[in-house]
Design a protein around this motif. Structure first.
Motif, short mmCIF file in Angstrom:
data_model
loop_
_atom_site.label_atom_id
_atom_site.label_comp_id
_atom_site.label_asym_id
_atom_site.label_seq_id
_atom_site.Cartn_x
_atom_site.Cartn_y
_atom_site.Cartn_z
N GLU A 42 88.65 -22.89 -19.63
CA GLU A 42 88.66 -24.23 -20.69
C GLU A 42 87.05 -25.01 -19.90
O GLU A 42 87.28 -25.46 -18.62
CB GLU A 42 89.34 -24.95 -21.64
CG GLU A 42 88.71 -25.78 -22.03
CD GLU A 42 89.87 -26.24 -23.55
OE1 GLU A 42 89.42 -26.93 -24.15
OE2 GLU A 42 90.43 -27.25 -21.99
N THR A 43 86.26 -24.98 -20.12
CA THR A 43 84.99 -26.04 -19.29
C THR A 43 86.15 -27.79 -20.05
O THR A 43 86.13 -27.69 -20.30
CB THR A 43 84.02 -26.01 -19.98
OG1 THR A 43 83.29 -25.86 -21.11
CG2 THR A 43 83.40 -24.11 -19.94
N GLU A 44 84.83 -28.28 -18.79
CA GLU A 44 84.92 -29.31 -18.92
C GLU A 44 84.69 -30.06 -19.90
O GLU A 44 84.81 -31.14 -20.88
CB GLU A 44 84.10 -30.23 -17.57
CG GLU A 44 84.33 -31.75 -16.80
CD GLU A 44 86.10 -31.85 -16.88
OE1 GLU A 44 86.33 -33.21 -17.26
OE2 GLU A 44 86.85 -31.35 -16.44
N GLU A 45 83.15 -30.15 -20.42
CA GLU A 45 82.30 -30.63 -21.35
C GLU A 45 84.21 -30.09 -23.10
O GLU A 45 83.96 -30.73 -24.01
CB GLU A 45 81.47 -29.66 -21.87
CG GLU A 45 80.53 -30.11 -21.40
CD GLU A 45 79.20 -30.14 -21.90
OE1 GLU A 45 78.71 -28.19 -22.18
OE2 GLU A 45 77.81 -30.19 -20.70
N GLU A 46 83.91 -28.55 -23.19
CA GLU A 46 85.10 -28.64 -24.55
C GLU A 46 86.44 -29.55 -24.10
O GLU A 46 87.03 -30.03 -25.72
CB GLU A 46 85.72 -26.90 -24.15
CG GLU A 46 84.15 -25.70 -24.28
CD GLU A 46 84.59 -24.66 -24.22
OE1 GLU A 46 85.65 -24.13 -23.83
OE2 GLU A 46 84.15 -23.75 -24.72
N ARG A 47 87.34 -29.17 -22.74
CA ARG A 47 88.24 -29.81 -22.71
C ARG A 47 87.45 -31.87 -22.76
O ARG A 47 88.47 -32.31 -24.33
CB ARG A 47 88.58 -30.18 -21.27
CG ARG A 47 89.73 -31.04 -21.16
CD ARG A 47 90.22 -30.40 -20.06
NE ARG A 47 90.18 -29.54 -18.97
CZ ARG A 47 90.04 -29.36 -17.97
NH1 ARG A 47 89.55 -29.90 -17.61
NH2 ARG A 47 90.23 -27.83 -18.01
N LYS A 49 85.80 -32.93 -25.28
CA LYS A 49 85.17 -32.98 -27.06
C LYS A 49 86.57 -32.74 -27.52
O LYS A 49 86.74 -33.01 -28.52
CB LYS A 49 84.77 -31.12 -27.31
CG LYS A 49 84.62 -31.92 -28.40
CD LYS A 49 83.16 -30.43 -28.99
CE LYS A 49 82.48 -30.19 -30.28
NZ LYS A 49 81.56 -29.30 -30.41
N ARG A 50 87.68 -31.88 -27.51
CA ARG A 50 88.80 -31.62 -27.32
C ARG A 50 89.26 -33.04 -27.66
O ARG A 50 90.80 -33.44 -28.58
CB ARG A 50 89.61 -30.50 -26.97
CG ARG A 50 90.72 -30.57 -27.78
CD ARG A 50 92.08 -28.61 -27.24
NE ARG A 50 92.25 -29.57 -26.28
CZ ARG A 50 92.91 -29.53 -24.77
NH1 ARG A 50 92.31 -27.88 -24.63
NH2 ARG A 50 93.02 -29.28 -23.98
N LYS A 51 89.46 -33.97 -26.48
CA LYS A 51 89.99 -34.92 -26.28
C LYS A 51 89.82 -35.80 -27.50
O LYS A 51 90.25 -36.89 -28.08
CB LYS A 51 90.31 -35.74 -24.76
CG LYS A 51 91.18 -35.35 -23.96
CD LYS A 51 91.46 -35.91 -22.56
CE LYS A 51 92.27 -35.68 -21.83
NZ LYS A 51 91.99 -36.40 -20.50
N GLU A 52 87.94 -36.09 -27.10
CA GLU A 52 87.66 -36.90 -28.11
C GLU A 52 88.29 -36.98 -29.92
O GLU A 52 87.92 -37.84 -30.38
CB GLU A 52 86.17 -37.42 -28.21
CG GLU A 52 85.53 -37.66 -27.03
CD GLU A 52 85.59 -38.48 -26.51
OE1 GLU A 52 86.09 -39.48 -27.38
OE2 GLU A 52 86.18 -39.73 -26.18
N GLU A 53 88.33 -35.56 -30.20
CA GLU A 53 88.49 -35.46 -31.69
C GLU A 53 90.14 -36.04 -31.87
O GLU A 53 90.45 -36.15 -33.42
CB GLU A 53 89.25 -33.33 -31.16
CG GLU A 53 87.50 -32.92 -32.10
CD GLU A 53 86.99 -31.37 -31.80
OE1 GLU A 53 88.27 -30.61 -32.04
OE2 GLU A 53 85.59 -30.62 -32.15
N LYS A 54 90.71 -35.20 -31.19
CA LYS A 54 92.35 -35.53 -30.83
C LYS A 54 92.85 -37.66 -31.05
O LYS A 54 93.29 -37.65 -31.82
CB LYS A 54 93.04 -36.01 -30.03
CG LYS A 54 94.49 -34.36 -29.70
CD LYS A 54 94.69 -34.43 -28.61
CE LYS A 54 96.32 -33.06 -28.56
NZ LYS A 54 96.96 -32.80 -27.29
N LYS A 55 91.79 -38.05 -30.04
CA LYS A 55 91.24 -39.80 -30.45
C LYS A 55 91.00 -40.21 -30.98
O LYS A 55 91.75 -40.94 -31.97
CB LYS A 55 90.49 -39.84 -29.03
CG LYS A 55 90.23 -41.36 -28.82
CD LYS A 55 89.97 -41.31 -27.48
CE LYS A 55 90.22 -42.04 -26.15
NZ LYS A 55 89.70 -42.39 -25.91
N ASN A 56 89.99 -39.53 -31.96
CA ASN A 56 89.85 -40.04 -33.42
C ASN A 56 90.32 -39.89 -34.31
O ASN A 56 90.40 -40.50 -35.79
CB ASN A 56 88.28 -38.95 -33.78
CG ASN A 56 87.18 -39.55 -32.81
OD1 ASN A 56 87.33 -40.62 -32.59
ND2 ASN A 56 86.24 -38.95 -32.81
#
Length: 113
Positions: A42-47, A49-56
């Protein structure tokens, strides 16, 4: 009666005997290809992005909970205040006036039914 229970179910004190199980083997066809999932990093950007989605998602859920809890608390507070006000008015009125008010309230409630 006691004899029937012992015959129907094995007692807890006795251990069940070990037995072997039948195992079936088959030959795989020549065209067989095992399903192997590709492990990709998993690239840093995908990680991120996934964290931001979880946070939102978490923020939205908590916002909804806060809203519902706020409604429940405000309703409870209003009920408490209404109860306290009615109790205060009951204690502040003289006893002679209270008897008249109570009978009037009873008549009004019985006429509704």
């Amino acid at each position: 009666m006691g004899g029937q229970e012992e015959a129907g179910a094995p007692s807890a004190g006795k251990k069940q005997q070990k037995s072997s199980k039948e195992v079936y083997f088959c030959v795989l066809p020549d065209k067989y290809e095992p399903l192997i999932e590709e492990e990709r990093e998993e690239t840093e950007e995908e990680r991120k992005k996934r964290k931001e989605e979880k946070k939102n998602k978490r923020k939205k859920r908590y916002k909804k909970y806060r809203k519902n809890v706020g409604k429940a608390l405000s309703f409870s507070w209003r009920c408490l205040l209404a109860g306290l006000q009615s109790m205060a008015s009951t204690y502040s009125t003289p006893l002679s006036a209270m008897a008249t008010v109570v009978t009037e309230v009873d008549r009004a409630s019985s006429s509704r039914a």
